[in-house]
Design a protein around this motif. Structure first.
Motif, mmCIF file in Angstrom:
data_model
loop_
_atom_site.group_PDB
_atom_site.id
_atom_site.type_symbol
_atom_site.label_atom_id
_atom_site.label_comp_id
_atom_site.label_asym_id
_atom_site.label_seq_id
_atom_site.Cartn_x
_atom_site.Cartn_y
_atom_site.Cartn_z
ATOM 1 N N ASN A 1 0.827 -1.210 0.000
ATOM 2 C CA ASN A 1 0.000 0.000 0.000
ATOM 3 C C ASN A 1 0.856 1.253 0.000
ATOM 4 N N ASN A 2 1.945 1.241 0.771
ATOM 5 C CA ASN A 2 2.835 2.398 0.805
ATOM 6 C C ASN A 2 3.460 2.637 -0.568
ATOM 7 N N THR A 3 3.856 1.565 -1.226
ATOM 8 C CA THR A 3 4.450 1.690 -2.558
ATOM 9 C C THR A 3 3.431 2.249 -3.536
ATOM 10 N N LEU A 4 2.208 1.749 -3.483
ATOM 11 C CA LEU A 4 1.176 2.218 -4.417
ATOM 12 C C LEU A 4 0.776 3.660 -4.166
ATOM 13 N N ARG A 5 1.029 4.179 -2.976
ATOM 14 C CA ARG A 5 0.709 5.580 -2.663
ATOM 15 C C ARG A 5 1.719 6.565 -3.249
ATOM 16 N N LEU A 6 2.858 6.071 -3.727
ATOM 17 C CA LEU A 6 3.859 6.963 -4.306
ATOM 18 C C LEU A 6 3.304 7.612 -5.575
ATOM 19 N N ASN A 7 3.694 8.853 -5.815
ATOM 20 C CA ASN A 7 3.208 9.583 -6.993
ATOM 21 C C ASN A 7 3.492 8.839 -8.287
ATOM 22 N N HIS B 1 3.219 5.856 -8.936
ATOM 23 C CA HIS B 1 2.256 4.775 -9.163
ATOM 24 C C HIS B 1 0.804 5.261 -9.128
ATOM 25 N N GLU B 2 0.613 6.565 -9.191
ATOM 26 C CA GLU B 2 -0.735 7.134 -9.191
ATOM 27 C C GLU B 2 -1.616 6.555 -10.303
ATOM 28 N N ARG C 1 -2.675 3.109 -9.225
ATOM 29 C CA ARG C 1 -3.574 3.186 -8.070
ATOM 30 C C ARG C 1 -4.980 3.631 -8.493
ATOM 31 N N GLN C 2 -5.065 4.510 -9.499
ATOM 32 C CA GLN C 2 -6.372 4.966 -9.971
ATOM 33 C C GLN C 2 -7.167 3.846 -10.633
ATOM 34 N N ASN D 1 -9.383 -2.204 -2.520
ATOM 35 C CA ASN D 1 -8.183 -2.359 -1.710
ATOM 36 C C ASN D 1 -8.643 -2.899 -0.366
#
Length: 122
Positions: A83-89, A91-92, A95-96, A101
């Protein structure tokens, strides 16, 4: 790496270029979804160990024509750092595309004890 693995899953001989591998994967997914009306479910365990390049490949790999039909379901399973990795810009865009989740918590000490006792009673 991911494209080679996916080619193997779909029974294709991996090509030397990544874009060719993407096509080797997308074609059978399209065939299954559009012709056979079967939505493949691809489960990637330990996804928290995937690096940014592989996550970017996932985004590109499963980016089909802009329509409302899902061609495949990708399930990423991993540790909370995913989740932390997917929150990085960076990976936006990936994530969209996430529809759901879900975070699973471990059992409490009491829940574990009750579960253990119940399994012994069976």
């Amino acid at each position: 790496m991911l494209s080679y693995l996916c080619c193997a899953i779909f029974g294709a001989e991996p090509a030397s270029r990544k874009t060719d591998n993407f096509k080797l994967i997308q074609d059978p997914v399209n065939y299954l979804a559009l012709e056979k009306r079967i939505i493949p479910v691809i489960i990637i365990n330990e996804a928290s160990h995937m690096n940014g390049a592989v996550l970017s490949d996932l985004k590109i790999l499963f980016n089909f024509e802009m329509d409302s039909r899902d061609r495949a379901v990708i399930l990423l399973a991993g540790q909370p750092q995913l989740n932390n990795t997917l929150r990085l810009n960076a990976h936006e865009p990936l994530r969209q595309r996430l529809v759901m989740n879900y975070n699973m918590e471990g059992l409490s000490k009491e829940e574990g004890r009750i579960s253990c006792e119940e399994s012994r009673c069976r």
